[in-house]
Every structure is written in structure tokens, then in C-alpha cells.
Design a protein around this motif. Structure first.
Motif, PDB file in Angstrom:
ATOM      1  N   LEU A   1       0.980   5.396   0.111  1.00  0.00           N
ATOM      2  CA  LEU A   1       0.260   6.635   0.386  1.00  0.00           C
ATOM      3  C   LEU A   1       1.112   7.780  -0.129  1.00  0.00           C
TER       4      LEU A   1
ATOM      5  N   LYS B   1       0.859  -1.172   0.000  1.00  0.00           N
ATOM      6  CA  LYS B   1       0.000   0.000   0.000  1.00  0.00           C
ATOM      7  C   LYS B   1       0.906   1.236   0.000  1.00  0.00           C
TER       8      LYS B   1
ATOM      9  N   ASN C   1      -4.538   6.800   8.567  1.00  0.00           N
ATOM     10  CA  ASN C   1      -4.368   5.647   7.688  1.00  0.00           C
ATOM     11  C   ASN C   1      -4.142   4.346   8.445  1.00  0.00           C
TER      12      ASN C   1
ATOM     13  N   LYS D   1      -2.737   5.364  -3.020  1.00  0.00           N
ATOM     14  CA  LYS D   1      -3.774   6.280  -2.559  1.00  0.00           C
ATOM     15  C   LYS D   1      -3.145   7.675  -2.498  1.00  0.00           C
TER      16      LYS D   1
ATOM     17  N   ASN E   1      -3.021   0.110  -5.650  1.00  0.00           N
ATOM     18  CA  ASN E   1      -2.354   0.141  -4.348  1.00  0.00           C
ATOM     19  C   ASN E   1      -1.847   1.531  -3.969  1.00  0.00           C
TER      20      ASN E   1
ATOM     21  N   LYS F   1      -3.103  14.995  -9.225  1.00  0.00           N
ATOM     22  CA  LYS F   1      -3.344  13.564  -9.107  1.00  0.00           C
ATOM     23  C   LYS F   1      -2.001  12.835  -9.058  1.00  0.00           C
TER      24      LYS F   1
END
Length: 183
Positions: A9, A7, A50, A26, A24, A17
Motif C-alpha cells: 500500500l 500486498k 485496508n 495499491k 500487488n 500515480k
């Protein structure tokens, strides 16, 4: 990392963006700073919002264009060390010829060293390059650290900073600057 199932972040208030579209990843359109506001968020809030797992081998990568120093001065690194096995920083505005600024930087680096050990250093050749005391240097330095609790199982190799296949110039218009540790 995202392709390996991790994941990721991403926080960056300067773009709209994420540069990569991946399930995976964010993305948050906020700057990481020393306080929570409409366009900034603290590392402490990121960890809390998170649900960063304290038992995972999390990696923190920070490139916040000279704001890393304020963040590091105002953060509890003992608490950070509970969540991150590795931290990677791109340190900006590093000039050994500016004594006052260097003293501030050294205090922050000593604070980091209480909980993390540097394992790799690379000069960013896209920053300001200067020649001082017989060495070419950059005012932008990338440093990878490992949590001191995890360092015991890490196989450390001494020598020059550049590792073949790991480092590459940040700008292909300029030559790579070797990291040399004087004796």
C-alpha cells in the motif's frame, strides 16, 4: 516486496500515480498525517480501511518529509505494534546541536522503544551533512525497527551501522557517511 507476492500500500499526495505498475501495489494519492481530510489520512484509518491482518508479519515504511514526528507524537504505538512486525522510518530534521528539538525527538524515540527495537541505522547522505563532536552526521537518518515481541528470535549483530550489500548512498554525488557508535 510486490514481486515476492506481498500486498504493498503506497500513500503519497505529492505524485499522481505509483512509480511502479504492479498488481500487488495499491496507490493512494494522499499524505499520511495526523488527521483525516481530503488530502491526508491517518495511520489508524489506513489500518482500518485496508483490513490490515493483525496476524500477518506486516511492515510499515514511513518517509513523510519531517511529518513523521507529529504522526508519532499523536499515535498509539501500542496499537501500531499489534499490526507491524517491522517499522522503518526516515527521520528528518535531526540535529543534535539543537537542544530543544533534540529533546522532543528523544521523547518520541523513547516512545517507539517501548514497543520496537532498532535493528539497523543508516545516514541519508542526501540530507544536510554536518560535523559535530568529532563525527560526520546527517540530519536525515533511516532506522529499521523490529517489534519487541519478535526480537527474541532475531539474531542481532553488533558493530558499525553499514552492512555490505544492504546500504548504499542515497546520493551518488556524495560519499557514504558511516554510522559510528562511540564507546
Amino acid at each position: 516486496m510486490a514481486n515476492m507476492g506481498y500486498k504493498v500500500l503506497q500513500y503519497d499526495g505529492s505524485i499522481y500515480k505509483a512509480p511502479y505498475n504492479h498488481p500487488n501495489i495499491k496507490f493512494f494519492k494522499k499524505f499520511v498525517g495526523t488527521k483525516d481530510s481530503n488530502n491526508t489520512i491517518t495511520l489508524q484509518t489506513i489500518i482500518k480501511q485496508n483490513n490490515i491482518n493483525i496476524n500477518s508479519h506486516n511492515i510499515l515504511q514511513v518517509d513523510i518529509e519531517d511529518n513523521e514526528w507529529d504522526m508519532l507524537e499523536n499515535i498509539d504505538l501500542k496499537e501500531v505494534s499489534k499490526y507491524f512486525t517491522q517499522i522503518l522510518f526516515e527521520f528528518h530534521n535531526c540535529n543534535v546541536e539543537d537542544d530543544k528539538l533534540s529533546q522532543r525527538r528523544f521523547k518520541i524515540l523513547e516512545k517507539i522503544n517501548k514497543y520496537f527495537t532498532p535493528i539497523h541505522t543508516h545516514f541519508n547522505n542526501h540530507g544536510m551533512i554536518f560535523y559535530s563532536k568529532g563525527l560526520f552526521l546527517s540530519d536525515t537518518i533511516e532506522v529499521s525497527y523490529m517489534n519487541n515481541k519478535a526480537i527474541e528470535s532475531f539474531e542481532y549483530k553488533s558493530g558499525f551501522g553499514s552492512i555490505v550489500g544492504l546500504d548504499s548512498p542515497n546520493s551518488t554525488n556524495y560519499p557514504e557517511i558511516p554510522v559510528i557508535f562511540p564507546n
